[in-house]
Design an enzyme around this catalytic site. Structure first.
Site, PDB file in Angstrom:
ATOM      1  CD  GLN A 261       3.402   5.608   3.674  1.00  0.00           C
ATOM      2  OE1 GLN A 261       2.433   5.638   2.729  1.00  0.00           O
ATOM      3  NE2 GLN A 261       3.944   5.277   4.103  1.00  0.00           N
TER       4      GLN A 261
ATOM      5  CG  HIS B  27       0.368   6.584   5.668  1.00  0.00           C
ATOM      6  ND1 HIS B  27       1.893   7.572   6.695  1.00  0.00           N
ATOM      7  CD2 HIS B  27       0.143   5.808   5.452  1.00  0.00           C
ATOM      8  CE1 HIS B  27       2.384   6.326   6.802  1.00  0.00           C
ATOM      9  NE2 HIS B  27       1.769   5.233   5.923  1.00  0.00           N
TER      10      HIS B  27
ATOM     11  CG  HIS C  73      -0.727   1.357   7.423  1.00  0.00           C
ATOM     12  ND1 HIS C  73      -0.437   1.048   8.181  1.00  0.00           N
ATOM     13  CD2 HIS C  73      -0.126   2.143   6.731  1.00  0.00           C
ATOM     14  CE1 HIS C  73       1.264   1.367   8.406  1.00  0.00           C
ATOM     15  NE2 HIS C  73       1.444   2.102   7.181  1.00  0.00           N
ATOM     16  CD  GLU C  74      -1.358   2.069   2.580  1.00  0.00           C
ATOM     17  OE1 GLU C  74      -0.787   4.063   2.861  1.00  0.00           O
ATOM     18  OE2 GLU C  74      -0.378   1.331   3.241  1.00  0.00           O
TER      19      GLU C  74
ATOM     20  N   GLY D  65       1.192  -1.186   0.092  1.00  0.00           N
ATOM     21  CA  GLY D  65       0.462   0.036  -0.077  1.00  0.00           C
ATOM     22  C   GLY D  65       0.938   1.635  -0.084  1.00  0.00           C
TER      23      GLY D  65
ATOM     24  CB  CYS E 228       4.813   1.894   7.869  1.00  0.00           C
ATOM     25  SG  CYS E 228       4.747   3.730   7.182  1.00  0.00           S
ATOM     26  CG  LEU E 229       6.104   0.790   1.916  1.00  0.00           C
ATOM     27  CD1 LEU E 229       5.702   1.477   0.223  1.00  0.00           C
ATOM     28  CD2 LEU E 229       7.486  -0.042   1.896  1.00  0.00           C
TER      29      LEU E 229
HETATM   30  O1  K1U Z   1       3.707   1.897   3.814  1.00  0.00           O
HETATM   31  C1  K1U Z   1       2.671   1.861   3.741  1.00  0.00           C
HETATM   32  O2  K1U Z   1       1.197   2.387   4.489  1.00  0.00           O
HETATM   33  C2  K1U Z   1       2.838   0.444   3.569  1.00  0.00           C
HETATM   34  C3  K1U Z   1       2.873  -0.259   3.971  1.00  0.00           C
HETATM   35  C4  K1U Z   1       0.866  -0.983   4.686  1.00  0.00           C
HETATM   36  C5  K1U Z   1       1.470  -2.189   5.143  1.00  0.00           C
HETATM   37  C6  K1U Z   1       1.903  -3.296   5.864  1.00  0.00           C
HETATM   38  C7  K1U Z   1       1.080  -3.781   5.874  1.00  0.00           C
HETATM   39  C8  K1U Z   1       0.238  -4.008   6.993  1.00  0.00           C
HETATM   40  C9  K1U Z   1      -0.212  -2.585   7.725  1.00  0.00           C
HETATM   41  C10 K1U Z   1       0.029  -1.739   6.122  1.00  0.00           C
HETATM   42  C11 K1U Z   1       3.464  -1.644   3.258  1.00  0.00           C
HETATM   43  O3  K1U Z   1       3.685  -2.216   2.802  1.00  0.00           O
HETATM   44  S1  K1U Z   1       5.219  -1.989   4.547  1.00  0.00           S
HETATM   45  C12 K1U Z   1       5.797  -3.279   3.509  1.00  0.00           C
HETATM   46  C13 K1U Z   1       5.441  -4.960   3.204  1.00  0.00           C
HETATM   47  O4  K1U Z   1       4.033  -5.290   4.162  1.00  0.00           O
HETATM   48  C14 K1U Z   1       5.578  -5.729   2.010  1.00  0.00           C
HETATM   49  C15 K1U Z   1       6.636  -5.306   1.594  1.00  0.00           C
HETATM   50  C16 K1U Z   1       6.795  -6.850   0.802  1.00  0.00           C
HETATM   51  C17 K1U Z   1       6.353  -7.556   0.301  1.00  0.00           C
HETATM   52  C18 K1U Z   1       4.641  -7.656   1.006  1.00  0.00           C
HETATM   53  C19 K1U Z   1       5.412  -7.001   2.006  1.00  0.00           C
HETATM   54 ZN    ZN Z   2       2.314   2.920   6.005  1.00  0.00          ZN
END
Ligand code: K1U
Ligand code: ZN
Length: 179
Positions: A52, A139, A135-136, A47, A93-94
Site C-alpha cells: 500500500q 495486499h 486482508h493484509e 493494519g 481499507c486505507l
Molecule cells: O488498508 C488497510 O489494509 C487497513 C485496514 C485494515 C482492515 C480493517 C477492517 C477490516 C479489515 C481490514 C483499515 O485499517 S481500514 C480503517 C479501519 O478499519 C479503522 C479506522 C479507524 C479506527 C478503527 C478502524
Molecule cells: Zn487494505
C-alpha cells in the site's frame, strides 16, 4: 516520524506481488516498519501492508488494540492453518477510503512469520485480528478487498474513487497556481 503516501485503488501498483524479505535486522527494514506503523496510526487504521506504500516486500503491520499500543509486525507471513468456519466482517481499507463492505473469510487462522530481527513466531488469531491478517496478506498478493465484491459494486467504487482522484488533482493544480 515519517508518513508514507498510501496508494489509492484503482492504482495498478496495488496489484503487484510482494517479494519475501531476505535481509533482517537492517536499518532499512527497521525504518520501513517504523514509517509504516506511523502511517497506519496517523491514517488511522488497524493494519497496513507494504504494497500500500509502494514497497513490494512481504511486510505487514497490525494493531487491533483499543489502546493502540500492541503493534504486531509480520515479515514473510504464511497462513499455516485456516478454520472451516467462516465469518463475514464489514471490511475497510486505507487504499479504498470511505468504502466498507462485507467479506467472508475463515474465522480463525494460524500464522507463521518473522520479526524485524528475523526471529520466527506464530500467532493464533480470531475476530478482527484474523480478518486483518488475511486482508493484509491479500495486499501482499496484489489483491484488494473490493475484488471479493460483485463486478457492479466494484465498478461503482472504482468510478467514485477515480472521480475523487480527478477532483484532488484539480485542487492540487489550483493550489500550485496560487503559489
Ligand atoms: O488498508 C488497510 O489494509 C487497513 C485496514 C485494515 C482492515 C480493517 C477492517 C477490516 C479489515 C481490514 C483499515 O485499517 S481500514 C480503517 C479501519 O478499519 C479503522 C479506522 C479507524 C479506527 C478503527 C478502524
Ligand atoms: Zn487494505
Amino acid at each position: 516520524m515519517a508518513l508514507l503516501k498510501i496508494l489509492r485503488y484503482p492504482d495498478p501498483r496495488l496489484h503487484k506481488i510482494a517479494k519475501p524479505v531476505t535481509e533482517f535486522g537492517t536499518e532499512r527494514l527497521r525504518k520501513l516498519v517504523a514509517d509504516m506503523a506511523d502511517t497506519m496510526y496517523d491514517a488511522p487504521g488497524v493494519g497496513l501492508a507494504a504494497t500500500q506504500v509502494d514497497v513490494h516486500e512481504r511486510v505487514i503491520v497490525i494493531d487491533v488494540s483499543e489502546t493502540h499500543d500492541q503493534l504486531i509486525v509480520f515479515i514473510n507471513p504464511e497462513i499455516t492453518w485456516a478454520s472451516e468456519d467462516k465469518q463475514v466482517y464489514d471490511e475497510g481499507c486505507l487504499s479504498v477510503p470511505g468504502i466498507y463492505d462485507g467479506v467472508e473469510r475463515p474465522a480463525k487462522v494460524k500464522v507463521r512469520a518473522y520479526d524485524v530481527e528475523g526471529k520466527e513466531f506464530t500467532v493464533d488469531a480470531d475476530g478482527l485480528l484474523a480478518v486483518c491478517i488475511q486482508h493484509e496478506m491479500d495486499h501482499l498478493m496484489g489483491k484488494v478487498f473490493v475484488e471479493y465484491l460483485s463486478p457492479l459494486k466494484r465498478n461503482r467504487i472504482k468510478a467514485k474513487l477515480q472521480k475523487e482522484e480527478r477532483g484532488m488533482e484539480r485542487e492540487a493544480a489550483r493550489a500550485g497556481g496560487r503559489r
